[in-house]
Structures are given as structure tokens and as C-alpha cells.
Design an enzyme around this catalytic site. Structure first.
Site, mmCIF file in Angstrom:
data_model
loop_
_atom_site.group_PDB
_atom_site.id
_atom_site.type_symbol
_atom_site.label_atom_id
_atom_site.label_comp_id
_atom_site.label_asym_id
_atom_site.label_seq_id
_atom_site.Cartn_x
_atom_site.Cartn_y
_atom_site.Cartn_z
ATOM 1 N N GLU A 47 0.859 -1.194 0.000
ATOM 2 C CA GLU A 47 0.000 0.000 0.000
ATOM 3 C C GLU A 47 0.890 1.237 0.000
ATOM 4 O OE1 GLU A 47 -2.754 0.397 3.309
ATOM 5 O OE2 GLU A 47 -3.821 2.000 2.249
ATOM 6 N N CYS A 239 -6.586 0.864 2.902
ATOM 7 C CA CYS A 239 -7.627 1.897 2.915
ATOM 8 C C CYS A 239 -7.589 2.800 1.692
ATOM 9 C CB CYS A 239 -7.491 2.748 4.173
ATOM 10 S SG CYS A 239 -7.958 1.873 5.669
ATOM 11 N N GLU A 374 -11.623 -3.416 3.557
ATOM 12 C CA GLU A 374 -11.910 -3.826 4.935
ATOM 13 C C GLU A 374 -13.327 -3.365 5.233
ATOM 14 O OE1 GLU A 374 -9.548 -1.695 7.954
ATOM 15 O OE2 GLU A 374 -8.507 -3.590 8.191
HETATM 16 O O1 AHR Z 1 -2.191 -1.547 6.856
HETATM 17 C C1 AHR Z 1 -2.694 -0.327 7.279
HETATM 18 C C2 AHR Z 1 -4.200 -0.238 7.191
HETATM 19 O O2 AHR Z 1 -4.800 -1.117 8.092
HETATM 20 C C3 AHR Z 1 -4.791 -0.634 5.874
HETATM 21 O O3 AHR Z 1 -4.765 0.397 4.965
HETATM 22 C C4 AHR Z 1 -6.200 -0.987 6.234
HETATM 23 O O4 AHR Z 1 -6.755 -1.942 5.379
HETATM 24 C C5 AHR Z 1 -6.102 -1.441 7.659
HETATM 25 O O5 AHR Z 1 -7.010 -0.786 8.456
#
Ligand code: AHR
Length: 654
Positions: A47, A239, A374
Site C-alpha cells: 500500500e 484503505c 476492509e
Molecule cells: O495496513 C494499514 C491499514 O490497516 C490498511 O490500509 C487498512 O486496510 C487497515 O485498516
């Protein structure tokens, strides 16, 4: 009285010594070859958080190269006569550019300098590709600029001249060299002719990127990822898939095509935590879906792209009005279908053609897609169902990953798992960022999971020590927990630690697998745990038992075993979270007659103090160390040190 006390102390001591000297007799039953370990079992979660992409893995060294940040000159200092304009830029989705004009005085200079991402990291004797799009502006006389690399003490360390020859927008390129190492350099550009001159997409990349690609990746970081031997690569988050609102969701279609014309997106991690606030954090999409598919391919990992399900981040958006109405999901569903076409479609298809034009006519052979990150609540399955119908109808071979929400248990989790079964997703993504003890308590989590439903993707997990360090305690508890993933490889098909990358000067979330600054990187103890699992994944589970039961914490021990029928190896993984030495005897039982065990066994030890870490200055404080032990017929007797993770690799011929 005194005598009785003495006797009791003596008895306790003898008892203690006896207890310490007792062997732990483990049995690995080689005859009962169990479930195949999926090639996707140990993978990576990527990410753009913590400057993971822009300022991190994406090797671009210039921040705000297209002047598209909301404050057009963020990251730039200007001097003399510099103007930001938006009329007639060469790239429609990046409309801003700068005009450099004469200052009006021979001794006043015009130009600008860029600060990079917390500085520009230059390696000693490194070479750097400077490029820009430029045109002479109001007259056609050639114009000149001088480009300099400047060290942190403001001394120029490299300078080159470049002539802009035409009033048509054109890309120019020169190679700059750095005779010295500098972690916090800047790039400075002077107008050295009369001007005016227009400039856009000002870029600086090391020439030595991963695989030597232009628009490439930072080599040391990509190498470290590749070194994990990942079987799966999930992207682009996290996220950021959802966005703070739908407008800021990750839109993969904006991340492909010519890099100069990929529009800027917000990065939610710039403002998610006010105590870790980074107003200069944006997504250029420079390392977009094409580059991410390519990286998956380079690493031999299955790509797992995840798309937005029509929900904005549910932490930050309450109420149906924030999300896409179910009846209006058409474009979002089309994005998912088009993504499959982009990855796998023939070059005669609309999106397959885009891929081919970017340099990859061959398909990427994508097999998995994640729908939603999520998510939770009834709003999720209601939307997911529509995606599933469309994907199954057009691409029945693609496996779909659904979500079980942000928690590893509780109301949302209990609601979503049955929903995922009802919708017949192929895999369910579980997330757990929990304290070390949770990981120990959950080593048997999957022993009792339903074998008939969807498979498990442990999509985001990390042991969160109270001070959120990547210390050895976090790594050892993850290693212990992962014996449970391995033992249950029939139901757990994928697992990815999260997050992956973090810049020491610009992180929002920790712990993370790899830390870096502008020049260096450090592999955490958690990284080495992942690496050991990734390299010694095996092909099939073997039952490992103590007193006929799996080893899930008895005497502080956690264990699992696999066979690798390609490499002819039996691998036993054992973690000892106690402070005691454990004398272990591993008996290999049920071998076929023709199977000859090699007497020399490779032992790999990962060990450290509970609070010990690897740092940029001491990157090798905790690293795996290989030695050897000897097998006595089919028995291995070894001491397993206190607070350690151990692998025993037993070779055989057959
Ligand atoms: O890994 C950090 C964050 O944790 C991610 O973006 C999210 O999916 C989770 O809440």
C-alpha cells in the site's frame, strides 16, 4: 523444621532440573502427506502508506514533478521570475506547468529547486536520469537551463547545461552523476538564457533502478521484496482503495497509460492521523497498476489487485449517502471487469491494447481479484453480490476475495463470514493487528475452521507490541502463529503481513516489514520470519505432534512441519517463546523404504532479545544464522534455545 525446608528445596531443585532435562518428543509422520501448500501461501501486501510508493519503492526523486499538488509549488522553492500556468500544457490530466522568464536584472537569477521526499538520496558515483518536458515560450530562440545537484550544505556537486530547442513541447533528458553520497540533496534549475521557457513533468530517477527500467522502482527495496520469495502480491492497499470519499478512491484506470498524463490523487494517509500529519503526501500514480503487475511478474508472485466495491472508507463515512447506491454500481463493476481485461485480455481488446501499448503484449495471467478492502455491515454484501454476478458471468475462472471486516472476531466478523459463504466467494480476507499474546493464543485458530466454505486469506496482520516496535517479540509471536497457518494450509491459502514499507522520516503506521531512508534500508526481524516461511514453504503439510496433539504452545513451544517434494526436504519449524532451553527430539516416522534421510541437517536460528530491533545503523542485529546438526537414524536431537525461532531442514533421497 529447618530439615523439612531443606528437603523441600532439594526436591524442588531436583524436580526443576528433571523437568528441564526432559525431552520434548515430537513426531513428524512422513507417511501422512497432508494438504498441498498453495504457491500463494506467503505473500506481500503493498500500500502507498508511510511513503511506500511515492518517496519509497517508486524511484522518482522529485516531489510534485507536475505542479499538480493543490499548492502548485509545494516541494519547490522558486527564485526570480517563475509563474505557474495552466494554459496549453502538454498533458490534459496534468494541466499545470511553470514558465521561467528573465528577472529583469542581470544579477538576479530565475529558477527553482526541489526538495525531494525529505531530501534526495544520491549514492556515491551514482548516475541519475534528469528529464523534463519543455518548450521555448514566446519566441523560438533556443533557451538554456543549468541543472545542479546540491548537497545538504548547499554546495553544488554536479552541474550540466541543457538547451531547449523548439517551441513544441518535447521531452529532454540528461544524465547527472554524483561523486559523493548525500542523503538530503536538492535539485536546482537555473534559467541561463533570456527566456521565457516552459517546463513540465520535471523528473529525476536513478539510472540503476530495479531491472534497469525507466519509470522504475528503487532497486534495494525491490530486491528486498523479491528476496522474500513471495507467492502473492496484493495491491494497491489497504484503505487507499476506498478513499476518504469516493472521489479519492484508488482508481486503477488513472494509474495506467503514459506516466506524464496520470492525474494526481490525494493520499488519505496525509491526514488520517493528525499526530502523524503529512500535508505533502499525494499519489502520483507513477507506480500504477501496470508497474505493480510487472513487479508481481518479476517476483514470480500471483497478482491480487483489489478494487473499490462502491463504498468509501467506512471509518470515515457513515450512512448510505456516502456510498454508491446499489442501483448505480455499473461503472464500478465495469472497472473490475476492465481490470481483468487489462491484465489478461487479448491485445485486440480495449484494455488489453492499453497493456500492450505500455510494453506488455503478453497477458499477466491474473487469477484473483479482491472486491472491497476492509468493509463491514449489510452494505457490503449487498454490493459485493452485484460484482460477483458480473465477474462470474464473464470470467468464471477468476477467484474472488471478499472481506470479513477490520476485526478478527466480534459482531462484524460473525456477520460477514456466513455472508461470504452465502455469496460463495473463493477466499475471505481477515485482518488482525493485535498484541503479541493474541498471536500466541490464536496459534490454533484455524484448526477448527470449516473446511467446506471459502478459503482464508490472512490479508493484513502484524503483532502490535505496546510501543509498536518491530522488536523480536513481535517477530517471534508472528512466527509462532504462522505455524498454525502452515498446519492448516488446507484452509489457509494466503497470508500477507502489513504494512510492507515505511520511510523513517515519513511514516504514519507502524510496525512495518521494511524501514528505509533515502539511501538505506533495514530488514526487520519480522521480515526474516516472512523470509524463512517464504523460502521453506514446502509443498505439503506433514503432521507434527507431541503426545498425539499439535504443538500449539505446550511448554512455550509452537511447531509445524512440511515436506518439499521438489527439493526433497522435510522442514520442521519450531518456536520457543519460553525463557528455557528445550531439549527436543524429532522422530520422523512412516517413511517409505526407499526414502533415505541425509544425516546432515541444516538448522536455522533466528534469535534476539524481546525488545531488540534491527535499525538502519544496526541492520544485522537479528538475522537468521545457519549451522548444522546430525540425524541419528530417523531422530534429530537438538537444543532449542530460549526465545528463538528455529528451522530444521532434513534432506532425503528417494
Ligand atoms: O495496513 C494499514 C491499514 O490497516 C490498511 O490500509 C487498512 O486496510 C487497515 O485498516
Amino acid at each position: 523444621m529447618k530439615k523439612t525446608l531443606l528437603c523441600m528445596v532439594a526436591l524442588c531443585l531436583v524436580g526443576g532440573i528433571f523437568a528441564q532435562q526432559q525431552n520434548v518428543d515430537l513426531v513428524v509422520n512422513v507417511k501422512k502427506t497432508g494438504a498441498p501448500i498453495q504457491s500463494t501461501m506467503y505473500g506481500l501486501f503493498f500500500e502507498d502508506i508511510n511513503f511506500g510508493a511515492d518517496g519509497g519503492l517508486y524511484a522518482e526523486l522529485i516531489k510534485n514533478r507536475s505542479f499538480e499538488f493543490p499548492q502548485s509549488l509545494m516541494g519547490w522553492d522558486i527564485f526570480g521570475n517563475v509563474e505557474v500556468r495552466s494554459d496549453g500544457a502538454p498533458f490534459e490530466r496534468n494541466p499545470h506547468y511553470v514558465r521561467l522568464s528573465h528577472s529583469g536584472h542581470a544579477h538576479k537569477h530565475t529558477g527553482l529547486e526541489n526538495e525531494g521526499f525529505r531530501g534526495i538520496g544520491l549514492k556515491k558515483d551514482g548516475t541519475y536520469r534528469f528529464s523534463l518536458w519543455a518548450r521555448t515560450a514566446t519566441n523560438s530562440a533556443p533557451q538554456k537551463i543549468r541543472i545542479e545537484l546540491v548537497d545538504a550544505a548547499n554546495n553544488p556537486i554536479e552541474r550540466k547545461e541543457l538547451e531547449i530547442t523548439t517551441d513544441e513541447w518535447k521531452q529532454y533528458e540528461i544524465i547527472l552523476s554524483s561523486p559523493l553520497e548525500e542523503a538530503k540533496a536538492t535539485l536546482r534549475i537555473f534559467l541561463t538564457s533570456e527566456g521565457p521557457l516552459d517546463m513540465e513533468h520535471i523528473s529525476l530517477f536513478p539510472t540503476d533502478t530495479w531491472k534497469g527500467r525507466k519509470n522504475g522502482l528503487r532497486k534495494d527495496l525491490a530486491e528486498a521484496l523479491n528476496e522474500l520469495n513471495p507467492g502473492l502480491f496484493r495491491f494497491p492497499g489497504g484503505c487507499i482503495i476506498e478513499g476518504t470519499d469516493l472521489d479519492t478512491r484508488y482508481d486503477w484506470k488513472k494509474s495506467v497509460g503514459p506516466v506524464e498524463n496520470r492525474p494526481l490523487n490525494e493520499n488519505r494517509w496525509h491526514y488520517t492521523f493528525t499526530h502523524r500529519f503529512f500535508p505533502d503526501y499525494f499519489q502520483t500514480y507513477g507506480m500504477g497498476f501496470y508497474e505493480l503487475f510487472l513487479l508481481s511478474e518479476d517476483m514470480g508472485a500471483e497478482p491480487l489487485p483489489v478494487v473499490n466495491v462502491g463504498l468509501a472508507c467506512q471509518y470515515q463515512n457513515d450512512g448510505e449517502h456516502c456510498h454508491v447506491p446499489i442501483g448505480e454500481l455499473g461503472n464500478y463493476i465495469q472497472d473490475a471487469l476492465d481490470l481483468i481485461e487489462f491484465a489478461n485480455g487479448d491485445i485486440s481488446t480495449q484494455w488489453g491494447k492499453v497493456r500492450a501499448e505500455m510494453g506488455h503484449p503478453e497477458p499477466f495471467h491474473m487469477k484473483f481479484i479482491g472486491i472491497g478492502n476492509e468493509q463491514w455491515g449489510p452494505e457490503y454484501p449487498a454490493r459485493l453480490e452485484k460484482f460477483i454476478e458480473a465477474i462470474r458471468a464473464k470470467y468464471p475462472e477468476i477467484q474472488i476475495v471478499g472481506s470479513s471486516g477490520p476485526q478478527a472476531e466480534g459482531k462484524d466478523f460473525a456477520y460477514l463470514w456466513p455472508e461470504m459463504k452465502r455469496l460463495k466467494v473463493d477466499l475471505v480476507d481477515e485482518h488482525y493487528y493485535r498484541p503479541p499474546q493474541w498471536f500466541l493464543d490464536n496459534a490454533a485458530r484455524y484448526d477448527s475452521y470449516d473446511r467446506k466454505g471459502p478459503k482464508v486469506f490472512a490479508g493484513e496482520y502484524a503483532s502490535h507490541h505496546k510501543n509498536r516496535k518491530n522488536n523480536f517479540e513481535s517477530a517471534l509471536t508472528e512466527a509462532s502463529f504462522m505455524t498454525g497457518l502452515e498446519r492448516n494450509a488446507d484452509v489457509v491459502h494466503m497470508a500477507t503481513y502489513a504494512p510492507l514499507l515505511a520511510h523513517v522520516d515519513a511514516w504514519q503506521w507502524r510496525p512495518d516489514l521494511i524501514w528505509f531512508d533515502n539511501l538505506r534500508m533495514v530488514r526487520t526481524p519480522n521480515y526474516y520470519v516472512q523470509k524463512l516461511y517464504g523460502h521453506y514453504a514446502g509443498t505439503n503439510v506433514l503432521p507434527l505432534t507431541w503426545k498425539q496433539a499439535p504443538l500449539t504452545g505446550q511448554e512455550g513451544l509452537y511447531g509445524s512441519a512440511v515436506i518439499d517434494t521438489n527439493k526433497n526436504e522435510i522442514i520442521v519449524k519450531l518456536s520457543n517463546v519460553s525463557q528455557e532451553n528445550r531439549q527436543i527430539v524429532v522422530s520422523l516416522e512412516g517413511m517409505k523404504k526407499k526414502m533415505q534421510l541425509r544425516p546432515e541437517v541444516e538448522t536455522i536460528l533466528l534469535k534476539g532479545g524481546a525488545d531488540e530491533e534491527n535499525t538502519l545503523d544496526t541492520p544485522d542485529a537479528i538475522v537468521p544464522v545457519s549451522t548444522s546438526a546430525t540425524l541419528n537414524r530417523s531422530k534429530l536431537s537438538v537444543d532449542v534455545e530460549p526465545y528463538s525461532f528455529n528451522l530444521f531442514v532434513i534432506g532425503y533421497t528417494d
